[in-house]
Design a protein around this motif. Structure first.
Motif, PDB file in Angstrom:
ATOM      1  N   HIS B  45       1.252  -6.962   5.213  1.00  0.00           N
ATOM      2  CA  HIS B  45       1.698  -6.374   3.958  1.00  0.00           C
ATOM      3  C   HIS B  45       0.597  -6.334   2.922  1.00  0.00           C
ATOM      4  O   HIS B  45       0.505  -5.402   2.157  1.00  0.00           O
ATOM      5  N   GLN B  46      -0.225  -7.364   2.920  1.00  0.00           N
ATOM      6  CA  GLN B  46      -1.323  -7.341   1.958  1.00  0.00           C
ATOM      7  C   GLN B  46      -2.174  -6.104   2.183  1.00  0.00           C
ATOM      8  O   GLN B  46      -2.556  -5.423   1.264  1.00  0.00           O
ATOM      9  N   ILE B  47      -2.386  -5.808   3.432  1.00  0.00           N
ATOM     10  CA  ILE B  47      -3.236  -4.666   3.735  1.00  0.00           C
ATOM     11  C   ILE B  47      -2.516  -3.364   3.400  1.00  0.00           C
ATOM     12  O   ILE B  47      -3.073  -2.448   2.856  1.00  0.00           O
ATOM     13  N   ARG B  48      -1.235  -3.352   3.658  1.00  0.00           N
ATOM     14  CA  ARG B  48      -0.493  -2.121   3.383  1.00  0.00           C
ATOM     15  C   ARG B  48      -0.423  -1.781   1.908  1.00  0.00           C
ATOM     16  O   ARG B  48      -0.291  -0.648   1.540  1.00  0.00           O
ATOM     17  N   THR B  49      -0.447  -2.754   1.062  1.00  0.00           N
ATOM     18  CA  THR B  49      -0.263  -2.467  -0.362  1.00  0.00           C
ATOM     19  C   THR B  49      -1.555  -2.603  -1.130  1.00  0.00           C
ATOM     20  O   THR B  49      -1.597  -2.361  -2.303  1.00  0.00           O
ATOM     21  N   ASN B  50      -2.588  -2.970  -0.467  1.00  0.00           N
ATOM     22  CA  ASN B  50      -3.843  -3.225  -1.157  1.00  0.00           C
ATOM     23  C   ASN B  50      -4.914  -2.472  -0.376  1.00  0.00           C
ATOM     24  O   ASN B  50      -5.441  -2.954   0.612  1.00  0.00           O
ATOM     25  N   PHE B  51      -5.169  -1.265  -0.806  1.00  0.00           N
ATOM     26  CA  PHE B  51      -6.028  -0.394  -0.018  1.00  0.00           C
ATOM     27  C   PHE B  51      -7.493  -0.726  -0.209  1.00  0.00           C
ATOM     28  O   PHE B  51      -8.227   0.011  -0.829  1.00  0.00           O
ATOM     29  N   PRO B  72       2.283   6.314  10.251  1.00  0.00           N
ATOM     30  CA  PRO B  72       3.566   6.646   9.633  1.00  0.00           C
ATOM     31  C   PRO B  72       4.314   5.410   9.143  1.00  0.00           C
ATOM     32  O   PRO B  72       5.021   5.481   8.135  1.00  0.00           O
ATOM     33  N   GLU B  73       4.151   4.296   9.825  1.00  0.00           N
ATOM     34  CA  GLU B  73       4.883   3.088   9.431  1.00  0.00           C
ATOM     35  C   GLU B  73       4.412   2.576   8.079  1.00  0.00           C
ATOM     36  O   GLU B  73       5.119   1.831   7.420  1.00  0.00           O
ATOM     37  N   GLN B  74       3.230   2.998   7.665  1.00  0.00           N
ATOM     38  CA  GLN B  74       2.728   2.539   6.368  1.00  0.00           C
ATOM     39  C   GLN B  74       3.175   3.437   5.216  1.00  0.00           C
ATOM     40  O   GLN B  74       2.838   3.186   4.059  1.00  0.00           O
ATOM     41  N   ALA B  75       3.916   4.499   5.526  1.00  0.00           N
ATOM     42  CA  ALA B  75       4.380   5.391   4.456  1.00  0.00           C
ATOM     43  C   ALA B  75       5.440   4.720   3.597  1.00  0.00           C
ATOM     44  O   ALA B  75       5.795   5.208   2.531  1.00  0.00           O
ATOM     45  N   ARG B  76       5.976   3.610   4.097  1.00  0.00           N
ATOM     46  CA  ARG B  76       6.896   2.806   3.297  1.00  0.00           C
ATOM     47  C   ARG B  76       6.401   1.365   3.332  1.00  0.00           C
ATOM     48  O   ARG B  76       5.985   0.881   4.390  1.00  0.00           O
ATOM     49  N   ALA B  77       6.481   0.680   2.203  1.00  0.00           N
ATOM     50  CA  ALA B  77       6.100  -0.732   2.152  1.00  0.00           C
ATOM     51  C   ALA B  77       7.224  -1.510   1.488  1.00  0.00           C
ATOM     52  O   ALA B  77       7.572  -1.212   0.353  1.00  0.00           O
ATOM     53  N   PRO B  78       7.805  -2.483   2.162  1.00  0.00           N
ATOM     54  CA  PRO B  78       7.583  -2.806   3.571  1.00  0.00           C
ATOM     55  C   PRO B  78       7.968  -1.618   4.471  1.00  0.00           C
ATOM     56  O   PRO B  78       8.640  -0.691   4.005  1.00  0.00           O
ATOM     57  N   PRO B  79       7.567  -1.651   5.737  1.00  0.00           N
ATOM     58  CA  PRO B  79       7.904  -0.549   6.643  1.00  0.00           C
ATOM     59  C   PRO B  79       9.410  -0.283   6.686  1.00  0.00           C
ATOM     60  O   PRO B  79      10.206  -1.200   6.473  1.00  0.00           O
ATOM     61  N   ALA B  80       9.772   0.957   6.952  1.00  0.00           N
ATOM     62  CA  ALA B  80      11.192   1.328   7.009  1.00  0.00           C
ATOM     63  C   ALA B  80      11.924   0.513   8.075  1.00  0.00           C
ATOM     64  O   ALA B  80      11.358   0.216   9.126  1.00  0.00           O
ATOM     65  N   LEU B  81      13.146   0.183   7.766  1.00  0.00           N
ATOM     66  CA  LEU B  81      13.995  -0.530   8.721  1.00  0.00           C
ATOM     67  C   LEU B  81      14.704   0.470   9.624  1.00  0.00           C
ATOM     68  O   LEU B  81      14.872   1.637   9.267  1.00  0.00           O
ATOM     69  N   SER B  82      15.152  -0.010  10.749  1.00  0.00           N
ATOM     70  CA  SER B  82      15.942   0.847  11.630  1.00  0.00           C
ATOM     71  C   SER B  82      17.349   0.957  11.078  1.00  0.00           C
ATOM     72  O   SER B  82      17.767   0.165  10.228  1.00  0.00           O
ATOM     73  N   LEU B  83      18.079   1.937  11.565  1.00  0.00           N
ATOM     74  CA  LEU B  83      19.509   1.974  11.300  1.00  0.00           C
ATOM     75  C   LEU B  83      20.124   0.749  11.956  1.00  0.00           C
ATOM     76  O   LEU B  83      19.606   0.259  12.952  1.00  0.00           O
ATOM     77  N   PRO B  84      21.224   0.257  11.423  1.00  0.00           N
ATOM     78  CA  PRO B  84      21.855  -0.908  12.051  1.00  0.00           C
ATOM     79  C   PRO B  84      22.177  -0.640  13.523  1.00  0.00           C
ATOM     80  O   PRO B  84      22.349   0.503  13.934  1.00  0.00           O
ATOM     81  N   LEU B 371       9.618  -5.839  -1.182  1.00  0.00           N
ATOM     82  CA  LEU B 371       8.291  -6.372  -0.874  1.00  0.00           C
ATOM     83  C   LEU B 371       8.133  -7.788  -1.447  1.00  0.00           C
ATOM     84  O   LEU B 371       7.642  -8.690  -0.781  1.00  0.00           O
ATOM     85  N   ASN B 372       8.571  -7.948  -2.683  1.00  0.00           N
ATOM     86  CA  ASN B 372       8.436  -9.266  -3.324  1.00  0.00           C
ATOM     87  C   ASN B 372       9.258 -10.340  -2.625  1.00  0.00           C
ATOM     88  O   ASN B 372       8.940 -11.516  -2.700  1.00  0.00           O
ATOM     89  N   SER B 373      10.339  -9.902  -1.973  1.00  0.00           N
ATOM     90  CA  SER B 373      11.230 -10.893  -1.359  1.00  0.00           C
ATOM     91  C   SER B 373      10.704 -11.358  -0.006  1.00  0.00           C
ATOM     92  O   SER B 373      11.285 -12.241   0.606  1.00  0.00           O
ATOM     93  N   GLU B 374       9.645 -10.710   0.471  1.00  0.00           N
ATOM     94  CA  GLU B 374       9.181 -11.056   1.831  1.00  0.00           C
ATOM     95  C   GLU B 374       8.079 -12.116   1.802  1.00  0.00           C
ATOM     96  O   GLU B 374       7.440 -12.338   0.808  1.00  0.00           O
TER      97      GLU B 374
END
Lengths: 374, 374
Positions: B45-51, B72-84, B371-374
């Motif tokens: 996550h540090q890498i994903r949000t800190n370019f 593509p997984e980095q287009a959302r931070a944190p990465p997108a979750l799957s459907l339940p 993100l903050n909760s992780e």
């Protein structure tokens, strides 16, 4: 002309360098009090993109500056830029756009001559900015792309399609968003849009960022990535301030959001939606990009050829910053001439001040290349 | 019941805790090879949000895992979750929703009894999820909000509107997205939606995040922030997986993007667009949120009362994950009953695999609280 194009496109990162130049001259969209200027910009960005405990300290600092404690300026990283400063003459705010919804055939020479004629006709009707469709010099197919591809960087005879665009832009003193053509760069092919200024010079090249790989069984299946490579940069040019996307790029709201944050007035999407995705999404997506980002959106499609391997939806359209359709076409060959008034953008943003109401404390869209360049 | 509600809402951060519980049980949307698991999530996550420069090193690591080098997984931070995960019975995928487009009067007791009747009618027609409009127990005005506001946390007599919702949800064994009512919390007022499960328990409260402050001269001017305070959290609940927004929240595409990345099937927006913004944007925005995020969107408006101080547009609507209007209403009082099939979401995402085509190397939407909760 070959030399002129070559010098302009010699940088591998031309697209981003174009926008970068302007970024340096732009001002932030939110007024900053003198006290804001004390922290170093670098520090601010670290905090904006790295949501660690220190952000709470920074919040205190912001709260004395912004009317809102919701940190709207942090909803974009780097913060959104302002629209460019008012031009000297009203004419730069208010102009006609021409969308040439061209019929496209397997005869490339004919396509080039035909496009030229359409551009001349649009210009004769007063259009100062003229746009062509996606893949206007070639049939739209993976088989055709390698055959019709041109070496745009080499220019001249190696790229008769862009040579024509450059010449006609210079002769008619118009700006051309040149739809797209298949571009060959060594062993790679791109779906590329060239933007020419009224001096005939290439202002920027946009290579389609999101390739069209979709599969709706029994309706439409197309895998563009079989032959094409995706571009590596968003593209924004200063002929007005125009963000460029090609067709499938329109589906990605993030790209439009980045362009808006880079200060775009207008997004131009040459595109060729089909008979399935056209009625479903063509108008919806352009209206959404315009309304959400409060700017103009223009699209230009090929005319429909029911006998072609890939049947285009048509319906080239201009949408205003309230998401309203200002002018559109049916599917046959035509030229849409419509008026753009950039001053309306400011008005709509005053009506609905979305940029000041965003919740930067809850979400943030990061423009990776712009952030890295700072 | 008062005790039940109180215990459920005792946490100040109820909304986020609700979603957090599920986050822990969800899997990432993109398959990860065992080798991916070696780096610590924190570092990723540090890498994903800190370019910074280190991201290039990380790219090498990803490239062996992802088919695409575009992250593509980095287009959302944190990465997108799957459907339940798929439910045990088909019934949980396929159900009827009821949108109660209620007439609202200055008589609060009547509004509550009237809403109850509508809910009972919708349930009798098979609706398992029932939604009410924005501000259904009070006229929509800054003068009315303080007068009609209820202390939801206190429950019982202090909140007759939500007491009714809880009771009827339990009796009819239905889920209720309870539109919104003005909520009083000490000296503050909120525009608040309560979501009750089929056991009558309060699953979550959503306080309108983006207040409705707009000024279109001669058309519509409303400054909700004169009386109301904005909520502090996005809200997603597991009665299905539903993201909740209220009216003006619909304008902010980022909120819908966050919900989609949190694994939402359905976004519910109680809303009361007006006679200016309604025809301009009501349908456009909900269709755009649905198509861009490939999920269901439902809206519920009050019925139109031409004599009211604020005239609602009506047109409560259910939109499918292709952005298609599945059911809608005109402006008069009515109940829209429509079918939702969550399995269609996966189908649409296979047709148009947008989540795998995003360019995380170019843009990233950050969900700050997650993100903050992780």
């Amino acid at each position: 002309m070959k030399a002129a194009i070559s010098s302009l496109i010699s940088s591998k990162n031309l697209n981003f360098h174009c926008s970068r130049t302007t970024l340096l001259h732009s001002k932030p969209v939110f007024p900053r009090s003198p006290s804001f200027l004390s922290p170093t910009p670098t520090k601010t960005h670290q905090i904006r993109t790295n949501f660690d405990k220190t952000s709470r300290i920074h919040t205190t600092h912001f709260s004395s500056i912004m009317a809102s404690s919701y940190k709207p300026e942090q909803a974009r990283a780097p913060p959104a830029l302002s629209l460019p400063a008012p031009p000297v003459t009203k004419a730069r705010y208010f102009f006609k756009i021409g969308l040439c919804q061209l019929s496209v055939t397997p005869d490339k020479e004919r396509n080039i001559a035909h496009a030229r004629k359409a551009i001349e006709e649009a210009a004769s009707k007063g259009a100062q900015l003229i746009m062509l469709p996606e893949i206007w010099n070639s049939p739209y197919s993976n088989d055709s792309f390698p055959v019709y591809a041109e070496d745009i960087d080499a220019g001249g005879d190696a790229s008769p399609s862009t040579a024509m665009l450059s010449e006609v832009a210079r002769l008619l003193k118009i700006t051309i968003v040149g739809g797209s053509i298949p571009e060959r760069v060594r062993d790679k092919l791109y779906n590329t849009c060239c933007i020419f200024g009224s001096d005939g010079k290439l202002k920027a090249k946009h290579r389609k960022i999101h390739l069209f790989d979709i599969d709706i069984p029994g309706k439409i299946t197309f895998i563009e990535s079989k032959t094409l490579t995706a571009g590596q940069s968003p593209t924004i040019v200063d002929t007005g301030r125009i963000g460029v996307g090609i067709c499938y790029d329109l589906r990605f709201q993030e790209l439009a959001m980045i362009y808006a944050a880079r200060g775009a007035h207008l997004l131009c999407y040459p595109g060729a939606f089909n008979m399935t995705t056209g009625p479903l999404h063509w108008e919806l997506l352009q209206r959404a990009r315009a309304a959400d980002n409060q700017l103009y959106v223009a699209t230009c499609s090929p005319a429909r050829d029911a006998g072609a391997g890939y049947v285009a939806w048509g319906h080239s359209t201009l949408v205003g910053p309230f998401g309203e359709v200002l002018a559109t076409a049916e599917h046959e060959e035509t030229i849409v001439i419509a008026e753009i008034d950039y001053s309306i953008i400011e008005l709509r943003r005053t009506n609905l001040p979305l940029q000041k109401q965003r919740r930067g404390d809850l979400y943030q869209l990061v423009d990776v290349q712009r952030l890295n360049s700072e």
